[in-house]
Design a protein around this motif. Sequence first.
Motif, short mmCIF file in Angstrom:
data_model
loop_
_atom_site.label_atom_id
_atom_site.label_comp_id
_atom_site.label_asym_id
_atom_site.label_seq_id
_atom_site.Cartn_x
_atom_site.Cartn_y
_atom_site.Cartn_z
N LEU A 28 54.63 58.44 16.03
CA LEU A 28 55.64 57.21 16.37
C LEU A 28 56.96 57.31 15.84
O LEU A 28 57.79 56.16 15.80
CB LEU A 28 54.73 56.02 16.27
N ASN A 29 57.40 58.31 14.91
CA ASN A 29 58.49 58.03 14.11
C ASN A 29 58.61 57.03 13.48
O ASN A 29 59.54 56.23 13.27
CB ASN A 29 59.66 58.33 15.00
N SER A 30 57.50 56.46 12.75
CA SER A 30 57.40 55.23 11.88
C SER A 30 57.71 55.56 10.47
O SER A 30 57.69 56.68 9.98
CB SER A 30 55.90 54.69 12.13
N ASP A 31 58.14 54.36 9.92
CA ASP A 31 58.24 54.52 8.22
C ASP A 31 57.02 54.26 7.47
O ASP A 31 57.07 54.77 6.46
CB ASP A 31 59.46 53.52 7.99
N ARG A 32 55.98 53.71 7.93
CA ARG A 32 54.97 53.36 7.24
C ARG A 32 53.84 53.24 8.33
O ARG A 32 53.99 52.72 9.42
CB ARG A 32 55.06 51.94 6.37
N CYS A 33 52.48 53.62 7.60
CA CYS A 33 51.47 53.49 8.35
C CYS A 33 50.26 53.21 7.71
O CYS A 33 50.04 53.91 6.91
CB CYS A 33 50.95 54.77 9.58
N PHE A 34 49.58 52.03 7.92
CA PHE A 34 48.42 51.89 6.99
C PHE A 34 47.23 51.23 7.81
O PHE A 34 47.46 50.95 8.99
CB PHE A 34 48.71 50.84 5.87
N VAL A 35 45.89 51.22 7.18
CA VAL A 35 44.78 50.68 7.97
C VAL A 35 44.09 49.68 6.99
O VAL A 35 43.95 49.74 5.83
CB VAL A 35 43.97 51.79 8.47
N TYR A 36 43.95 48.50 7.49
CA TYR A 36 43.08 47.40 6.83
C TYR A 36 41.87 47.56 7.43
O TYR A 36 41.74 47.42 8.68
CB TYR A 36 43.69 45.97 7.17
N LEU A 37 40.85 47.79 6.43
CA LEU A 37 39.51 47.71 6.99
C LEU A 37 38.83 46.58 6.38
O LEU A 37 39.05 46.20 5.39
CB LEU A 37 38.69 49.07 6.26
N ARG A 38 37.77 46.11 7.43
CA ARG A 38 37.04 44.81 7.07
C ARG A 38 35.45 45.08 7.31
O ARG A 38 35.45 45.62 8.25
CB ARG A 38 37.67 43.75 7.65
N ASP A 39 34.73 44.41 6.59
CA ASP A 39 33.33 44.27 7.08
C ASP A 39 33.32 42.92 7.84
O ASP A 39 33.35 41.92 7.22
CB ASP A 39 32.47 44.23 5.83
N PRO A 40 32.94 42.79 8.90
CA PRO A 40 32.88 41.69 9.83
C PRO A 40 31.78 40.56 9.34
O PRO A 40 31.90 39.55 9.66
CB PRO A 40 32.68 42.18 11.33
N GLN A 41 30.73 41.34 8.83
CA GLN A 41 29.74 40.45 8.26
C GLN A 41 30.03 39.70 7.03
O GLN A 41 29.91 38.51 6.90
CB GLN A 41 28.24 41.19 7.86
N THR A 42 30.60 40.44 6.14
CA THR A 42 31.02 39.64 4.81
C THR A 42 32.51 39.02 4.70
O THR A 42 32.76 38.40 3.66
CB THR A 42 30.95 40.52 3.73
N THR A 143 57.36 52.63 23.93
CA THR A 143 57.16 53.33 25.65
C THR A 143 55.92 53.17 25.92
O THR A 143 55.00 52.82 25.33
CB THR A 143 57.71 54.73 25.54
N ASP A 144 55.84 52.95 27.24
CA ASP A 144 54.48 53.23 27.98
C ASP A 144 53.75 54.12 27.84
O ASP A 144 52.46 53.89 27.52
CB ASP A 144 54.85 53.11 29.70
N GLU A 145 54.27 55.28 27.22
CA GLU A 145 53.42 56.50 27.02
C GLU A 145 52.94 56.15 25.49
O GLU A 145 51.72 56.28 25.23
CB GLU A 145 54.00 57.66 26.93
N GLU A 146 53.60 55.56 24.59
CA GLU A 146 53.24 55.47 23.30
C GLU A 146 52.15 54.41 23.19
O GLU A 146 51.13 54.62 22.59
CB GLU A 146 54.30 54.98 22.54
N ARG A 147 52.44 53.39 24.04
CA ARG A 147 51.26 52.39 24.14
C ARG A 147 50.10 52.76 24.43
O ARG A 147 49.03 52.57 24.07
CB ARG A 147 51.58 50.99 25.03
N SER A 148 50.22 53.55 25.53
CA SER A 148 48.90 54.21 26.44
C SER A 148 48.12 55.37 25.28
O SER A 148 46.98 55.05 25.09
CB SER A 148 49.22 54.79 27.62
N THR A 149 48.89 55.94 24.59
CA THR A 149 48.38 57.05 23.78
C THR A 149 48.08 56.36 22.47
O THR A 149 46.82 56.59 22.05
CB THR A 149 49.59 58.15 23.27
N LYS A 156 39.37 56.00 19.87
CA LYS A 156 38.65 56.90 18.98
C LYS A 156 38.83 56.85 17.32
O LYS A 156 37.68 57.31 16.88
CB LYS A 156 39.40 58.25 19.34
N ILE A 157 39.50 56.06 16.97
CA ILE A 157 39.62 55.76 15.44
C ILE A 157 38.62 54.77 15.24
O ILE A 157 38.11 54.72 14.38
CB ILE A 157 41.11 55.40 14.97
N THR A 158 38.23 53.69 16.12
CA THR A 158 37.46 52.68 15.57
C THR A 158 35.94 53.19 14.97
O THR A 158 35.55 52.85 14.08
CB THR A 158 37.43 51.59 16.82
N PRO A 159 35.51 54.10 15.71
CA PRO A 159 34.02 54.76 15.32
C PRO A 159 34.09 55.24 13.93
O PRO A 159 33.30 55.03 12.91
CB PRO A 159 33.65 55.66 16.09
#
Length: 175
Positions: A28-42, A143-149, A156-159
Amino acid sequence: MPPEIAELLQTNSADALPALMEAIAQYLNSDRCFVYLRDPQTRLGRVPFCWTRNSEIPTVYDEDWKPEPESLADEDPMFAAALATKPSIFVEDVTTASPEVLNAQFERENFGHRALIHGHLCQDHQLWGVLQPCLMHEPRYWTDEERSTFSEMIEKITPLVVQYVEQYRKNPSEE
């Protein structure tokens, strides 16, 4: 989907998450990419993986599991949308986005980015995390392609995110 991302996803392992941050940012030609992970129960969360283009870009990282602030959904409309398992949000310019979409002051104070994707990692009607590639200094048309991808990548990342949270989650009663 870019081959390097598809290859990382084929591992079906949460161990691919750090490399995915860089691969997604590069795609995506981004400057930063991170992931926040959470436990929905706690409702404990952490930011274990963040990639930045260079050392001048602020890192978003927190290895400790921490309770989500009670007021977070009220302060951050994007997080409220994520909790409601609504589709990911593509923000072209934080400075001109509608207040119904985002709280510009909250974004400035906490993240400092100008354009972003707020990728909602949801399974079984629960939020497990937020994947966030962004640009720091300029608006960005997605772009539409970036949104779709990106939507395909989120699926696929969610699991992998669920696998990670279940493997590393902290039980509040252990404190």
